[in-house]
Each structure stands twice: as structure tokens, then as C-alpha cells.
Scaffold this motif. Structure first.
Motif, PDB file in Angstrom:
ATOM      1  N   LYS A   1     -20.823  12.631 -12.112  1.00  8.37           N
ATOM      2  CA  LYS A   1     -22.016  12.004 -11.532  1.00  8.37           C
ATOM      3  C   LYS A   1     -22.903  13.026 -10.840  1.00  8.37           C
ATOM      4  CE  LYS A   1     -19.730   7.547 -10.870  1.00  8.37           C
ATOM      5  NZ  LYS A   1     -19.339   6.495  -9.920  1.00  8.37           N
ATOM      6  N   ARG A   2     -23.150  14.119 -11.562  1.00  4.07           N
ATOM      7  CA  ARG A   2     -23.974  15.168 -10.979  1.00  4.07           C
ATOM      8  C   ARG A   2     -25.392  15.161 -11.538  1.00  4.07           C
ATOM      9  NH1 ARG A   2     -20.641  19.487  -9.367  1.00  4.07           N
ATOM     10  NH2 ARG A   2     -22.489  20.798  -9.118  1.00  4.07           N
ATOM     11  N   ALA A   3     -25.668  14.296 -12.501  1.00  7.04           N
ATOM     12  CA  ALA A   3     -27.021  14.176 -13.029  1.00  7.04           C
ATOM     13  C   ALA A   3     -27.454  12.720 -12.872  1.00  7.04           C
ATOM     14  CB  ALA A   3     -27.058  14.604 -14.505  1.00  7.04           C
ATOM     15  N   ASP A   4     -28.681  12.429 -13.265  1.00 15.22           N
ATOM     16  CA  ASP A   4     -29.174  11.058 -13.167  1.00 15.22           C
ATOM     17  C   ASP A   4     -28.218  10.104 -13.878  1.00 15.22           C
ATOM     18  OD1 ASP A   4     -31.509   9.125 -12.697  1.00 15.22           O
ATOM     19  OD2 ASP A   4     -31.080   8.923 -14.832  1.00 15.22           O
ATOM     20  N   SER A   5     -27.723   9.100 -13.163  1.00 16.71           N
ATOM     21  CA  SER A   5     -26.647   8.276 -13.706  1.00 16.71           C
ATOM     22  C   SER A   5     -27.093   7.451 -14.907  1.00 16.71           C
ATOM     23  CB  SER A   5     -26.082   7.371 -12.615  1.00 16.71           C
ATOM     24  OG  SER A   5     -27.105   6.546 -12.085  1.00 16.71           O
ATOM     25  N   GLU A   6     -28.302   6.903 -14.872  1.00 15.25           N
ATOM     26  CA  GLU A   6     -28.761   6.073 -15.987  1.00 15.25           C
ATOM     27  C   GLU A   6     -28.954   6.914 -17.244  1.00 15.25           C
ATOM     28  OE1 GLU A   6     -32.339   2.952 -17.212  1.00 15.25           O
ATOM     29  OE2 GLU A   6     -32.280   3.861 -15.204  1.00 15.25           O
ATOM     30  N   ALA A   7     -29.617   8.057 -17.109  1.00 12.76           N
ATOM     31  CA  ALA A   7     -29.832   8.924 -18.271  1.00 12.76           C
ATOM     32  C   ALA A   7     -28.508   9.426 -18.825  1.00 12.76           C
ATOM     33  CB  ALA A   7     -30.731  10.099 -17.888  1.00 12.76           C
ATOM     34  N   LEU A   8     -27.607   9.768 -17.948  1.00 10.98           N
ATOM     35  CA  LEU A   8     -26.310  10.277 -18.385  1.00 10.98           C
ATOM     36  C   LEU A   8     -25.492   9.190 -19.052  1.00 10.98           C
ATOM     37  CD1 LEU A   8     -24.429  12.623 -18.575  1.00 10.98           C
ATOM     38  CD2 LEU A   8     -23.793  12.298 -16.197  1.00 10.98           C
ATOM     39  N   SER A   9     -25.531   7.986 -18.499  1.00  9.07           N
ATOM     40  CA  SER A   9     -24.804   6.878 -19.121  1.00  9.07           C
ATOM     41  C   SER A   9     -25.362   6.564 -20.502  1.00  9.07           C
ATOM     42  CB  SER A   9     -24.889   5.634 -18.234  1.00  9.07           C
ATOM     43  OG  SER A   9     -24.177   5.833 -17.032  1.00  9.07           O
ATOM     44  N   ASN A  10     -26.686   6.595 -20.629  1.00 15.67           N
ATOM     45  CA  ASN A  10     -27.301   6.351 -21.938  1.00 15.67           C
ATOM     46  C   ASN A  10     -26.888   7.419 -22.947  1.00 15.67           C
ATOM     47  OD1 ASN A  10     -28.606   4.090 -20.987  1.00 15.67           O
ATOM     48  ND2 ASN A  10     -30.530   5.165 -20.542  1.00 15.67           N
ATOM     49  N   PHE A  11     -26.859   8.655 -22.496  1.00 13.25           N
ATOM     50  CA  PHE A  11     -26.450   9.750 -23.388  1.00 13.25           C
ATOM     51  C   PHE A  11     -25.004   9.577 -23.810  1.00 13.25           C
ATOM     52  CE2 PHE A  11     -24.932  13.896 -24.598  1.00 13.25           C
ATOM     53  CZ  PHE A  11     -25.999  14.505 -25.230  1.00 13.25           C
ATOM     54  N   ALA A  12     -24.136   9.270 -22.855  1.00  9.17           N
ATOM     55  CA  ALA A  12     -22.714   9.109 -23.154  1.00  9.17           C
ATOM     56  C   ALA A  12     -22.482   7.963 -24.124  1.00  9.17           C
ATOM     57  CB  ALA A  12     -21.921   8.890 -21.871  1.00  9.17           C
ATOM     58  N   GLU A  13     -23.212   6.876 -23.965  1.00  9.03           N
ATOM     59  CA  GLU A  13     -23.090   5.761 -24.897  1.00  9.03           C
ATOM     60  C   GLU A  13     -23.608   6.144 -26.282  1.00  9.03           C
ATOM     61  OE1 GLU A  13     -25.133   2.578 -23.021  1.00  9.03           O
ATOM     62  OE2 GLU A  13     -23.692   2.423 -21.356  1.00  9.03           O
ATOM     63  N   TRP A  14     -24.676   6.914 -26.322  1.00 10.11           N
ATOM     64  CA  TRP A  14     -25.251   7.348 -27.596  1.00 10.11           C
ATOM     65  C   TRP A  14     -24.257   8.160 -28.421  1.00 10.11           C
ATOM     66  CZ3 TRP A  14     -26.423  12.610 -28.719  1.00 10.11           C
ATOM     67  CH2 TRP A  14     -27.055  12.807 -29.954  1.00 10.11           C
ATOM     68  N   CYS A  15     -23.514   9.042 -27.756  1.00  8.88           N
ATOM     69  CA  CYS A  15     -22.575   9.897 -28.489  1.00  8.88           C
ATOM     70  C   CYS A  15     -21.156   9.347 -28.488  1.00  8.88           C
ATOM     71  CB  CYS A  15     -22.598  11.328 -27.944  1.00  8.88           C
ATOM     72  SG  CYS A  15     -21.976  11.519 -26.267  1.00  8.88           S
ATOM     73  N   ALA A  16     -20.979   8.104 -28.043  1.00  9.82           N
ATOM     74  CA  ALA A  16     -19.674   7.429 -28.048  1.00  9.82           C
ATOM     75  C   ALA A  16     -18.646   8.125 -27.186  1.00  9.82           C
ATOM     76  CB  ALA A  16     -19.142   7.283 -29.473  1.00  9.82           C
ATOM     77  N   ALA A  17     -19.106   8.689 -26.061  1.00 12.44           N
ATOM     78  CA  ALA A  17     -18.170   9.310 -25.111  1.00 12.44           C
ATOM     79  C   ALA A  17     -17.471   8.212 -24.336  1.00 12.44           C
ATOM     80  CB  ALA A  17     -18.925  10.222 -24.156  1.00 12.44           C
ATOM     81  N   SER A  18     -16.167   8.373 -24.142  1.00 14.84           N
ATOM     82  CA  SER A  18     -15.421   7.345 -23.402  1.00 14.84           C
ATOM     83  C   SER A  18     -15.366   7.662 -21.929  1.00 14.84           C
ATOM     84  CB  SER A  18     -14.009   7.243 -23.968  1.00 14.84           C
ATOM     85  OG  SER A  18     -13.304   8.439 -23.763  1.00 14.84           O
TER      86      SER A  18
END
Length: 393
Positions: free
Chosen positions: A376-393
Motif C-alpha cells: 500500500k505504498r502507491a495510490d490504492s485505487e490505481a494499484l488495485s485496478n492494475f492488480a485486477e487487470w493482471c490477475a494478481a492475487s
């Protein structure tokens, strides 16, 4: 009772240890394991028991499940097309009857597929290559003499484009089969530079099996067989093999061999302009990108070198998209290991802009995005969107 085997567990332990900014000795002390055991586990030479995995995970502050298993990537249309691609090569020696275009059109089609590969346009490859491979197989068996040799070379080029999809989308058995077909067709083309390019691609099978020392030996044998570097193509062929050898030597934790091969590649790159030779980008810029790759492969004290390169230089836009995105993916890992989480996220976003499909399917991206989301060191919404995009668990 023997320890259960969790493929890749050693690499995952090493990854999370670096994120935790721990040395191998510190991890050994904190988990109650011996330093020798930690080293062997990270190198893949020993399987840890479940109790040891729990202790190691606790020492690093991670969920033990993250050490035991890699997350499964989300399926895409490319994944769904892989069986069709597999079926297309099953009858390489007994192709079905069908039309065959003139050689000039087949040449143009194979060249177009190679451009798709370099641009990381994997959906196009998955959709178009099965029919092209079947047509090239028919053309090969109907041809003779010099025309058959050229069709064999086109087959190698097309197999390589198909292999890029198979390998990057995790179909490693299919990738190995395509590499075998490249090795079958290349001698028919009677071109030693084509054979060198196939040896370069074959290294994927060693990466997939984590047989890094064996892969290094295979590349060194290919270097022995490669033509003397008297023309630009010959220089590039040898240089590309040295680049590849440097990276796999780094994965084998052989720092000396990695630096020797990197120095050889750098010296050869000074004699050619940056370009794509026999399907592989080579030149001063490609070697610089491989400096980052070698540093990340070696880890520990070498990661600072990756950051030094990135501070002074960025890959030019003229390089293939796949290679440029790879630079930022590996730079992100070096930044993450160095505690620069925000910079790592920025690098992953740059990689995504350059080559979305390559970035999304890269296992390091999923792993690093999941780690960044936890930190949680970057913007949480942008990071969550990125993680969902690349299927990160």
C-alpha cells in the motif's frame, strides 16, 4: 515423511526475502534453519518441509500459501486458442490437403507474424498462425531444392512467432514442442545464423525447467558452433547468444560467467547498429537492457547496477515493444527489492503502456503487483485496478 514438492518454491522464497530486505543468513536465523538449507532451497536443490515453509513465511511476514503456490492467471482468448495452435503442428509431417500461396506471399505472411511477435501482439498470432503453419507445412512437403530450403526457413520463423505465444502464456509443453520443430526445420534451411537463432530461442525450455546451468552449457556449445563474426549478421548472432548466456548464468547464480558473457556481448554490439537480426534485436541498446536483466537475475549486491542503468538511460522507442516492456518489468523488480515501491509501480505502468499483453501475462508482474498492493505504498485505487487487470492475487 518426504517433503511435498512445490514447484518454484525456492524462487518465491528468494523473492519475498528480498522484499523483506533480509539476507539469507538473517532468514536462516529468524526461521531456525541453517544457512546451507536456505541456500539449497532457493537454488531449487532441496524441497523444504511444510514446517520449514511455515517458519520461513513467519520470519518474512508473508502468508505461507504464497510460498507454496503461484496464482493461476486468468484465461484470455489467447489461452483458448492454444489447443488450435497445438493441433496445427501435430500434423507437421502429414499436413492435410489445402491451398498453398506463392512463395512471395508466404514470405510476407511469415514476416508479418515476426513483426507481431516483436510488437507483443499475441492475439493476432494466436488467431492467424494455425492456418499459416498448416499452409507452410504443405508448401514444405511439396517443394524441392532451394525453394524447400527457403520454406524451411519460413517455418522456423513462423514456429518462433507461435512459440512466443505458447511460452509467454504458460503453455511450456507446447513451447518445447515448437522449439523441437524449429530444431528440426533449421538444418533444412542450411543457414548457420538461423541455427544460432534457434539456439537462442531454445533457452526458453531451460528457463521453464529452471535448468539454468544446463541452459548455459547449451548456449556455450552454440557459441562454439556459430560462424566467426565477420559480417553484421554474424556479429549479431554471436552477440545475441552471449546476451542470453549472461542472463541464464545470472539465474544460475554464476556471476563470473554472467559478467564474462555480458562483456562479450557489449564488445560485439559496438560493431553493429541496433536492429533486428534473424528475429532477435541486438545492438548497444539491447545489451544495456540485458545489463538490467543480469543484475536482477543475480540479485543481492547486483540490483544497484540495474538502478544505475535506469537513472542514466531509457530504452529508445525504436526498440521492439516486447524488449522495451521487459526492461521496465525487470526494473520494477529491482526497485521493489530496493524499497522503492512507488517507483516500481510507475515502471509497471510504463511497461503496460508499451506492451499490454506482454506485461499482463508476465508472471513477475502478477507477483510484484500483488506485493505492491499489500505494501500500500502507491495510490490504492490505481494499484488495485492494475492488480485486477493482471490477475494478481
Amino acid at each position: 515423511m518426504p517433503a511435498l514438492v512445490y514447484p518454484g518454491v525456492g524462487q518465491r522464497i528468494a523473492y519475498h526475502r528480498r522484499i523483506a530486505r533480509m539476507t539469507q543468513q538473517q532468514l536462516a536465523d529468524a526461521s531456525g534453519a541453517s544457512l546451507g538449507a536456505v541456500r539449497k532451497i532457493e537454488r531449487g536443490e532441496r524441497n523444504p518441509s511444510d514446517a520449514m515453509l511455515d517458519a520461513v513465511a513467519d520470519a518474512m511476514g508473508v502468508d505461507p500459501a504464497r510460498l507454496r503456490h503461484e496464482p493461476d492467471p486468468a484465461r484470455t482468448p489467447v489461452h483458448d486458442a492454444l489447443p488450435t495452435l497445438s493441433a496445427a503442428i501435430a500434423t507437421y509431417d502429414l499436413p492435410d490437403d489445402g491451398p498453398v500461396r506463392p512463395l512471395r506471399e508466404l514470405r510476407a505472411a511469415a514476416n508479418e507474424a515476426a513483426r507481431w511477435r516483436l510488437a507483443a501482439q499475441y492475439t493476432l498470432i494466436a488467431r492467424k498462425l494455425p492456418d499459416l503453419l498448416a499452409e507452410l507445412a504443405r508448401a514444405y512437403h511439396a517443394a524441392s531444392g532451394s525453394e524447400r530450403a527457403e520454406v524451411a526457413a519460413l517455418l522456423v520463423r513462423a514456429y518462433r512467432s507461435a512459440d512466443a505465444v505458447a511460452y509467454k502464456f504458460g503453455a511450456h509443453d507446447l513451447s518445447a514442442r515448437l522449439v523441437d520443430l524449429m530444431r528440426w526445420a533449421a538444418p533444412e534451411a542450411a543457414d548457420p545464423l538461423l541455427a544460432a537463432s534457434v539456439a537462442y530461442v531454445r533457452t526458453e525450455t531451460f528457463f521453464a525447467a529452471r535448468a539454468h546451468a544446463a541452459g548455459l552449457r547449451a548456449l556455450e556449445l552454440a557459441l562454439d558452433a556459430a560462424p566467426a563474426p565477420s559480417s553484421a549478421g554474424q556479429v549479431a548472432a554471436r552477440g545475441a547468444l552471449h546476451m542470453r548466456a549472461a542472463v541464464i548464468a545470472g539465474r544460475a547464480a554464476n556471476a563470473c560467467a554472467a559478467q564474462v558473457h555480458l562483456a562479450e556481448a557489449r564488445a560485439l554490439a559496438d560493431h553493429v547498429t541496433e536492429d533486428v537480426y534473424y528475429g532477435t534485436a541486438f545492438g548497444p541498446d539491447s545489451v544495456r537492457i540485458h545489463e538490467v536483466s543480469v543484475a536482477v537475475s543475480l540479485g543481492q549486491d547486483y540490483v544497484a547496477r540495474a538502478l544505475d542503468v535506469a537513472r542514466a538511460w531509457k530504452p529508445p522507442t525504436g526498440l521492439p515493444a516486447e524488449r522495451r516492456s521487459g526492461f521496465y518489468i525487470e526494473l520494477a523488480r529491482a526497485q521493489l527489492w530496493s524499497g522503492q515501491a512507488d517507483h516500481a509501480f510507475e515502471s509497471l505502468k510504463v511497461a503496460r503502456r508499451i506492451a499490454p499483453q506482454h506485461t499482463r501475462e508476465h508472471p513477475w508482474v502478477r507477483q510484484d503487483a500483488a506485493t505492491l498492493r499489500r505494501l500500500k505504498r502507491a495510490d490504492s485505487e490505481a494499484l488495485s485496478n492494475f492488480a485486477e487487470w493482471c490477475a494478481a492475487s
